[in-house]
Design a protein around this motif. Structure first.
Motif, short mmCIF file in Angstrom:
data_model
loop_
_atom_site.label_atom_id
_atom_site.label_comp_id
_atom_site.label_asym_id
_atom_site.label_seq_id
_atom_site.Cartn_x
_atom_site.Cartn_y
_atom_site.Cartn_z
N ALA A 1 0.84 -1.20 0.00
CA ALA A 1 0.00 0.00 0.00
C ALA A 1 0.87 1.26 0.00
N HIS A 2 1.96 1.21 0.74
CA HIS A 2 2.86 2.37 0.81
C HIS A 2 3.50 2.63 -0.57
N LEU A 3 3.92 1.56 -1.22
CA LEU A 3 4.52 1.70 -2.55
C LEU A 3 3.49 2.18 -3.57
N ALA A 4 2.27 1.63 -3.51
CA ALA A 4 1.23 2.02 -4.46
C ALA A 4 0.94 3.52 -4.35
N ALA A 5 0.92 4.03 -3.12
CA ALA A 5 0.68 5.46 -2.91
C ALA A 5 1.85 6.28 -3.45
N MET A 6 3.06 5.82 -3.16
CA MET A 6 4.27 6.52 -3.62
C MET A 6 4.32 6.57 -5.15
N LEU A 7 3.75 5.55 -5.78
CA LEU A 7 3.80 5.43 -7.24
C LEU A 7 2.63 6.15 -7.91
N GLY A 8 2.05 7.08 -7.21
CA GLY A 8 1.01 7.91 -7.81
C GLY A 8 -0.39 7.37 -7.62
N GLY A 9 -0.54 6.45 -6.69
CA GLY A 9 -1.88 5.97 -6.37
C GLY A 9 -2.38 4.88 -7.29
N ILE A 10 -1.46 4.06 -7.83
CA ILE A 10 -1.94 2.93 -8.64
C ILE A 10 -2.57 1.88 -7.71
N ASP A 11 -3.41 1.04 -8.30
CA ASP A 11 -4.12 0.04 -7.48
C ASP A 11 -3.11 -0.91 -6.83
N VAL A 12 -3.35 -1.21 -5.57
CA VAL A 12 -2.40 -2.04 -4.82
C VAL A 12 -2.27 -3.43 -5.42
N SER A 13 -3.28 -3.88 -6.16
CA SER A 13 -3.20 -5.20 -6.79
C SER A 13 -2.13 -5.24 -7.88
N ARG A 14 -1.67 -4.06 -8.30
CA ARG A 14 -0.64 -3.99 -9.35
C ARG A 14 0.77 -3.87 -8.77
N VAL A 15 0.87 -3.94 -7.44
CA VAL A 15 2.17 -3.80 -6.77
C VAL A 15 2.40 -5.04 -5.91
N ASN A 16 3.41 -5.81 -6.25
CA ASN A 16 3.66 -7.02 -5.47
C ASN A 16 5.09 -7.02 -4.95
N VAL A 17 5.27 -7.54 -3.75
CA VAL A 17 6.59 -7.65 -3.12
C VAL A 17 6.68 -9.01 -2.45
N LYS A 18 7.76 -9.72 -2.72
CA LYS A 18 7.97 -11.03 -2.12
C LYS A 18 9.28 -11.00 -1.34
N GLY A 19 9.25 -11.51 -0.13
CA GLY A 19 10.47 -11.63 0.67
C GLY A 19 10.97 -13.06 0.62
N LYS A 20 12.28 -13.20 0.45
CA LYS A 20 12.86 -14.54 0.43
C LYS A 20 14.09 -14.57 1.33
N SER A 21 14.29 -15.69 2.00
CA SER A 21 15.47 -15.82 2.85
C SER A 21 16.67 -16.22 2.01
N LEU A 22 17.82 -16.22 2.61
CA LEU A 22 19.04 -16.58 1.90
C LEU A 22 19.32 -18.08 2.01
N GLU A 23 18.35 -18.81 2.53
CA GLU A 23 18.40 -20.28 2.51
C GLU A 23 19.65 -20.85 3.16
N GLY A 24 20.04 -20.21 4.24
CA GLY A 24 21.15 -20.79 5.01
C GLY A 24 22.52 -20.51 4.46
N THR A 25 22.62 -19.79 3.34
CA THR A 25 23.94 -19.40 2.87
C THR A 25 24.49 -18.37 3.84
N SER A 26 25.78 -18.32 4.01
CA SER A 26 26.34 -17.45 5.04
C SER A 26 27.48 -16.62 4.47
N PRO A 27 27.12 -15.53 3.80
CA PRO A 27 28.16 -14.64 3.27
C PRO A 27 28.92 -13.96 4.40
N ASP A 28 30.11 -13.46 4.08
CA ASP A 28 30.92 -12.76 5.08
C ASP A 28 30.18 -11.56 5.64
N ARG A 29 29.40 -10.93 4.78
CA ARG A 29 28.69 -9.73 5.20
C ARG A 29 27.21 -9.91 4.95
#
Ligand code: MG
Length: 160
Positions: free
Chosen positions: A117-145
Motif C-alpha cells: 500500500a505504501h509503494l502504491a501510494a508513492m507510485l502515484g496511487g496505482i491500485d495495490v493489486s498492481r504492486v507485489n513484493v515477495k520476501g525470500k530468505s538466503l536459505e542458510g547461505t552465510s556470506p561474510d557480510r
C-alpha cells in the motif's frame, strides 16, 4: 509507440548494526540496516532504476550520484517520485510492479500488505493489486557480510 515496456532494476546493500533499517520506504524495527550514501533503501533504488530503465532514461546512479553531498542521507522516496514524474513526461504510465527482496533480516511478511500500500501510494496511487513484493530468505547461505538484495520488474504502458 503503443507497445508496453519492461524495466528491470536491482540493488544490493550491506547491512550494518545500528543503521536505520529502511526498506520500501518503511522503517523496520531491526538491529541492522543498510549502509549507503542515501538512506540505503535497496527496494526503492531498484524500483527507481526499473522505472527509469523501462522509459529509456539515465539510471539512478547517473541522475543522483552518490558522490554528491546533496544526496547524502537522501530520502529515497524522492528518487521514486522523480522517476514517476519522468516517465509521465515520456507519456508513459506504470501498469505493474513486481519485486523480490532477498535478506535474512528484516522479515517482510508481517508488513507485506502495508508495504504494498505504501509503494502504491508513492507510485502515484496505482491500485495495490498492481504492486507485489515477495520476501525470500538466503536459505542458510552465510556470506561474510549480511546484505539485502532486491530485484524489481515494472511494466509501463502508454499514458491513457
Ligand atoms: Mg542503492
Amino acid at each position: 509507440m503503443n507497445a508496453p515496456r519492461i524495466g528491470l532494476g536491482t540493488d544490493l546493500h550491506v547491512l550494518e548494526a545500528g543503521r536505520p533499517c529502511r526498506l520500501g520506504g518503511l522503517l523496520f524495527d531491526c538491529p541492522v540496516g543498510p549502509r549507503g550514501h542515501s538512506d540505503g533503501d535497496a527496494l526503492l533504488h531498484a524500483l527507481t532504476d526499473a522505472l527509469l530503465g523501462a522509459a529509456g532514461l539515465p539510471d539512478l546512479g547517473t541522475q543522483f550520484p552518490n558522490t554528491e553531498p546533496q544526496w547524502k542521507n537522501a530520502d529515497s522516496e524522492s528518487f521514486v517520485r522523480a522517476a514517476v514524474e519522468a516517465i509521465a513526461e515520456e507519456n508513459l504510465e506504470l501498469w505493474s510492479v513486481d519485486a523480490v527482496v532477498h535478506c535474512e533480516r528484516p522479515r517482510l511478511g508481517p508488513r507485506r500488505d502495508e508495504l504494498r500500500a505504501h509503494l502504491a501510494a508513492m507510485l502515484g496511487g496505482i491500485d495495490v493489486s498492481r504492486v507485489n513484493v515477495k520476501g525470500k530468505s538466503l536459505e542458510g547461505t552465510s556470506p561474510d557480510r549480511e546484505t539485502v538484495s532486491v530485484t524489481v520488474v515494472v511494466l509501463l504502458g502508454p499514458r491513457a
